[in-house]
Design an enzyme around this catalytic site. Structure first.
Site, PDB file in Angstrom:
ATOM      1  N   HIS A  19       0.854  -1.192   0.000  1.00  0.00           N
ATOM      2  CA  HIS A  19       0.000   0.000   0.000  1.00  0.00           C
ATOM      3  C   HIS A  19       0.889   1.240   0.000  1.00  0.00           C
ATOM      4  CE1 HIS A  19      -3.763   2.137   1.942  1.00  0.00           C
ATOM      5  NE2 HIS A  19      -3.068   2.975   1.178  1.00  0.00           N
ATOM      6  N   HIS A  21       1.214   4.875  -2.510  1.00  0.00           N
ATOM      7  CA  HIS A  21       0.795   5.686  -3.664  1.00  0.00           C
ATOM      8  C   HIS A  21       2.050   6.321  -4.238  1.00  0.00           C
ATOM      9  CE1 HIS A  21      -3.502   5.546  -2.361  1.00  0.00           C
ATOM     10  NE2 HIS A  21      -2.921   5.384  -1.179  1.00  0.00           N
ATOM     11  N   HIS A 199      -9.659   1.237  -0.802  1.00  0.00           N
ATOM     12  CA  HIS A 199      -9.530   1.889   0.493  1.00  0.00           C
ATOM     13  C   HIS A 199     -10.912   1.873   1.140  1.00  0.00           C
ATOM     14  CE1 HIS A 199      -5.777   3.327  -1.134  1.00  0.00           C
ATOM     15  NE2 HIS A 199      -5.538   4.161  -0.137  1.00  0.00           N
ATOM     16  N   GLU A 202     -11.038   3.772   6.459  1.00  0.00           N
ATOM     17  CA  GLU A 202      -9.992   4.687   6.939  1.00  0.00           C
ATOM     18  C   GLU A 202     -10.707   5.800   7.718  1.00  0.00           C
ATOM     19  OE1 GLU A 202      -7.936   6.851   3.826  1.00  0.00           O
ATOM     20  OE2 GLU A 202      -6.213   7.308   5.117  1.00  0.00           O
ATOM     21  N   ASP A 281       1.741   7.099   1.981  1.00  0.00           N
ATOM     22  CA  ASP A 281       2.313   8.270   1.290  1.00  0.00           C
ATOM     23  C   ASP A 281       3.533   8.720   2.080  1.00  0.00           C
ATOM     24  OD1 ASP A 281       0.027   8.940  -0.757  1.00  0.00           O
ATOM     25  OD2 ASP A 281      -0.972   8.604   1.155  1.00  0.00           O
TER      26      ASP A 281
HETATM   27  N1  HPA Z   1      -6.415   7.658   1.599  1.00  0.00           N
HETATM   28  C1  HPA Z   1      -7.194   7.883   0.545  1.00  0.00           C
HETATM   29  N2  HPA Z   1      -6.726   8.299  -0.620  1.00  0.00           N
HETATM   30  C2  HPA Z   1      -5.415   8.477  -0.759  1.00  0.00           C
HETATM   31  C3  HPA Z   1      -4.559   8.263   0.290  1.00  0.00           C
HETATM   32  C4  HPA Z   1      -5.081   7.821   1.538  1.00  0.00           C
HETATM   33  O1  HPA Z   1      -4.378   7.591   2.538  1.00  0.00           O
HETATM   34  N3  HPA Z   1      -3.318   8.536  -0.170  1.00  0.00           N
HETATM   35  C5  HPA Z   1      -3.435   8.898  -1.467  1.00  0.00           C
HETATM   36  N4  HPA Z   1      -4.716   8.874  -1.831  1.00  0.00           N
HETATM   37 ZN    ZN Z   2      -3.678   4.865   0.643  1.00  0.00          ZN
END
Ligand code: HPA
Ligand code: ZN
Length: 339
Positions: A19, A21, A199, A202, A281
């Site tokens: 995971h 990006h 995702h 979260e 990230d």
């Molecule tokens: N969550 C949702 N979208 C995203 C994230 C994340 O942590 N990082 C990059 N796009």
């Molecule tokens: Zn993510």
């Protein structure tokens, strides 16, 4: 175990990252360098001023800065340099395999062609395999704040690249954009042979995790923190051994958790969930794989055996053949036998 011993154990531990990006690995120094060569003025006086802006109260605060940051990426070489920098960093941290998200709509909306982004990333992944010995897979993420038609058009563009893209995913602003909004897109993606991830949980509620499983047919849940609020969901995830790609430093920086000591990773393990640890990230959240492993090892007092199991889960949950997984897991076992 003393902290410096755990640090050393984690540093050398063979790991898989599932995971991350790629646009979220853009370090401020590289952002400034690419901006300069592309004649783009950044709204920050310096690398330090940019880093100082990385203070987020929620996901959307981060996303606003993340989309602005990726705006410096115009040319194939920019995407190559971005990806190469990540691969070198990952290799230096004993990441043997990486499954990397990219956000094509974050580029096509700015007039950068889908192929410009994909070609640059892909060329770096090939060089990463040849020169660093790091294996990688690419996952195309749809931006959930855009409409399903836009995602479908993006899927159309991906159909010519099934040899490069293993799966599709779903990211960006979660609240108000439930997985079911993309059911038709994911149905088509699966019919075309792509694996799927999303995702979920979260910031969004357990219902979004259920939808990702039941409507989108995902093979893994990215994050999944809020699944813990629903006992039936926890039982389902545990029974199916659905991997969760958990991102500790991301959770801390985006205020999904208040304190690393309150991070749910330990509870997830206790309740039988199949967890992995990842960086999300890393340029924006203060750490790559080793920093994420160390943060939870330290705050949750995780044992060497637990950390080794989490690393093993990473290889097990990867989109690789059984033979490829066995080869990577053998490297983990060799390390554990010697450590
Ligand atoms: N969550 C949702 N979208 C995203 C994230 C994340 O942590 N990082 C990059 N796009
Ligand atoms: Zn993510």
């Amino acid at each position: 175990m003393y902290m410096n011993a755990i640090d050393d154990f984690v540093t050398k531990l063979p790991k898989a990252e599932l995971h991350v990006h790629i646009e979220g690995t853009l370090e401020p120094e590289l952002m400034f360098a690419i901006a300069e060569r592309n004649g783009i003025a950044l709204p920050y006086a310096s690398v330090e001023a940019l880093r100082a802006a990385y203070s987020f109260r929620r996901l959307q605060d981060f996303l606003d800065i993340y989309y602005r940051g990726m705006g410096v990426l115009l040319h194939e070489q920019d995407f190559y340099d971005l990806t190469w920098a990540y691969l070198e960093k990952a290799r230096s941290q004993n990441v043997l395999h990486a499954e990397i998200f990219f956000d094509p709509q974050g580029h096509t909306v700015r007039g950068v062609a889908f192929e410009t982004a994909l070609d640059g990333i892909w060329r770096a992944l090939r060089d990463g395999a040849d020169r660093l010995g790091i294996s990688a897979k690419l996952i195309l993420c749809f931006l959930r704040h855009l409409d399903a038609d836009d995602a479908m058009r993006t899927l159309d563009q991906a159909l010519a690249y099934k040899d490069r893209i293993v799966a599709v995913g779903l990211d960006s602003s979660e609240l108000g954009h439930p997985p079911e909004k993309f059911k038709a897109v994911f149905d088509r993606a699966r019919a075309e042979g792509f694996l799927t991830v999303a995702h979920a949980g979260e910031e969004g509620p357990p219902a979004y995790v259920w939808q990702a499983l039941d409507e989108l047919g995902v093979a893994r849940i990215d994050h999944g923190n809020r699944a813990l609020e629903d006992d039936a969901l926890v039982r389902r995830l545990a029974a199916d051994k659905t991997p969760l790609t958990v991102c500790p430093l991301s959770n801390l920086r985006l205020c999904v958790v208040d304190d690393m000591a309150a991070h749910p990773l330990a509870e997830m393990i206790e309740r039988g969930l199949f967890v992995t640890v990842n960086s999300d990230d890393p340029s924006y959240f203060g750490g790559y794989m080793n920093e994420n492993y160390r943060a939870v090892a330290d705050a949750l007092d995780l044992s060497r055996d637990t950390l080794a199991e989490v690393a093993r889960n990473g290889f097990e949950a990867a989109f690789l053949t059984d033979a490829e997984k066995a080869a990577l897991t053998a490297k983990l076992d060799a390390y554990l036998a010697s450590a």
